[in-house]
Scaffold this motif. Sequence first.
Motif, PDB file in Angstrom:
ATOM      1  N   LEU A 128    -112.894 -15.867  70.675  1.00 44.78           N
ATOM      2  CA  LEU A 128    -111.635 -14.898  70.675  1.00 44.78           C
ATOM      3  C   LEU A 128    -111.049 -15.241  72.279  1.00 44.78           C
ATOM      4  CD1 LEU A 128    -112.654 -11.509  69.196  1.00 44.78           C
ATOM      5  CD2 LEU A 128    -111.131 -13.499  68.432  1.00 44.78           C
ATOM      6  N   GLY A 129    -111.860 -15.530  73.163  1.00 41.24           N
ATOM      7  CA  GLY A 129    -111.207 -15.892  74.561  1.00 41.24           C
ATOM      8  C   GLY A 129    -110.834 -14.444  75.072  1.00 41.24           C
ATOM      9  N   GLY A 156    -117.158 -16.608  80.260  1.00 42.56           N
ATOM     10  CA  GLY A 156    -116.302 -17.581  80.749  1.00 42.56           C
ATOM     11  C   GLY A 156    -115.160 -17.849  79.854  1.00 42.56           C
ATOM     12  N   SER A 157    -115.223 -17.629  78.568  1.00 44.68           N
ATOM     13  CA  SER A 157    -114.029 -17.907  77.602  1.00 44.68           C
ATOM     14  C   SER A 157    -113.116 -16.833  77.740  1.00 44.68           C
ATOM     15  CB  SER A 157    -114.677 -17.969  76.232  1.00 44.68           C
ATOM     16  OG  SER A 157    -115.594 -18.980  75.889  1.00 44.68           O
ATOM     17  N   ILE A 158    -113.503 -15.544  78.236  1.00 45.48           N
ATOM     18  CA  ILE A 158    -112.630 -14.394  78.388  1.00 45.48           C
ATOM     19  C   ILE A 158    -111.965 -14.740  79.451  1.00 45.48           C
ATOM     20  CG2 ILE A 158    -112.436 -12.034  78.900  1.00 45.48           C
ATOM     21  CD1 ILE A 158    -115.017 -11.701  77.120  1.00 45.48           C
ATOM     22  N   VAL A 188    -118.199 -19.173  85.974  1.00 45.25           N
ATOM     23  CA  VAL A 188    -117.406 -18.513  87.390  1.00 45.25           C
ATOM     24  C   VAL A 188    -116.435 -19.459  87.728  1.00 45.25           C
ATOM     25  CG1 VAL A 188    -118.086 -19.193  90.121  1.00 45.25           C
ATOM     26  CG2 VAL A 188    -119.805 -18.007  88.403  1.00 45.25           C
ATOM     27  N   TRP A 189    -116.083 -20.700  87.352  1.00 43.14           N
ATOM     28  CA  TRP A 189    -115.048 -21.601  87.416  1.00 43.14           C
ATOM     29  C   TRP A 189    -113.822 -20.788  86.754  1.00 43.14           C
ATOM     30  CZ3 TRP A 189    -114.179 -26.175  90.518  1.00 43.14           C
ATOM     31  CH2 TRP A 189    -112.866 -26.839  90.457  1.00 43.14           C
ATOM     32  N   ALA A 190    -114.009 -20.581  85.518  1.00 41.04           N
ATOM     33  CA  ALA A 190    -113.119 -20.112  84.543  1.00 41.04           C
ATOM     34  C   ALA A 190    -112.561 -18.855  84.939  1.00 41.04           C
ATOM     35  CB  ALA A 190    -113.683 -20.066  82.829  1.00 41.04           C
TER      36      ALA A 190
END
Length: 230
Positions: A128-129, A156-158, A188-190
């Motif tokens: 779902l992000g 991370g996707s969120i 962490v990057w996202a």
Amino acid sequence: MKPRFTTGTLAIITSITLLVVIGTIWFFVSNKSRSQDRMLQAKFDQLSGWDRDPVIQVFRDSGQEAVAFLARKLESKDSTIRVKAVKALRQMGRSYTASDIGLAALCAALNQSDIEVRLIAEGALGDLGPKAKAAVPALIKCVSGGTDINGVWALGSIGPDAKAALPILESKMRQETGRERVYAAGAVWAIGGENAEAKAVVEKALEDPDKHIQIDAHNVLVEHPEISSQ
């Protein structure tokens, strides 16, 4: 000539008529709901679990009624039924799991003791992000309890809405070894944006003797190609 019915009598007749109409409507709606539940139960019993199972399309065609049905199945005392239900819910797709009922069911599944149920729910939330931001507190609790690659990936996707998870994710990123640290670096990057430490972890993982960790690093780069271009 006196009227046949007094005002009071007419009021009583009107009330009785309304009750009959409401009762009739309730009967048909209730009967339709029971019929739908029986159909969904029959299809659920036929569900084999493979990716292109035609039963999943039946659930999609049933819309939110099927989502609600599967949400109820997630409350079963039988772990096999719970796993089957959460898997079917994820297979229905994002347009269904993003609904209020679907999202609530997935968040509730994160609190279950059954690891398989939690892992599948985490995967569905990751699908779902940013729409899964309501699940951040529960996901943080999950990943804080030990190794949990699916939970880390979901956070991370969120993305930026999961900033509250950065402390635990940075801690996991700094582990000496393990596949989880690679996904933690990607998360962490996202979430926080450009990060030299996260970049170094992913680049080092590309050269790791463990082929699985190399694959994990490639997966992170597929999702975040900007890491290698910085």
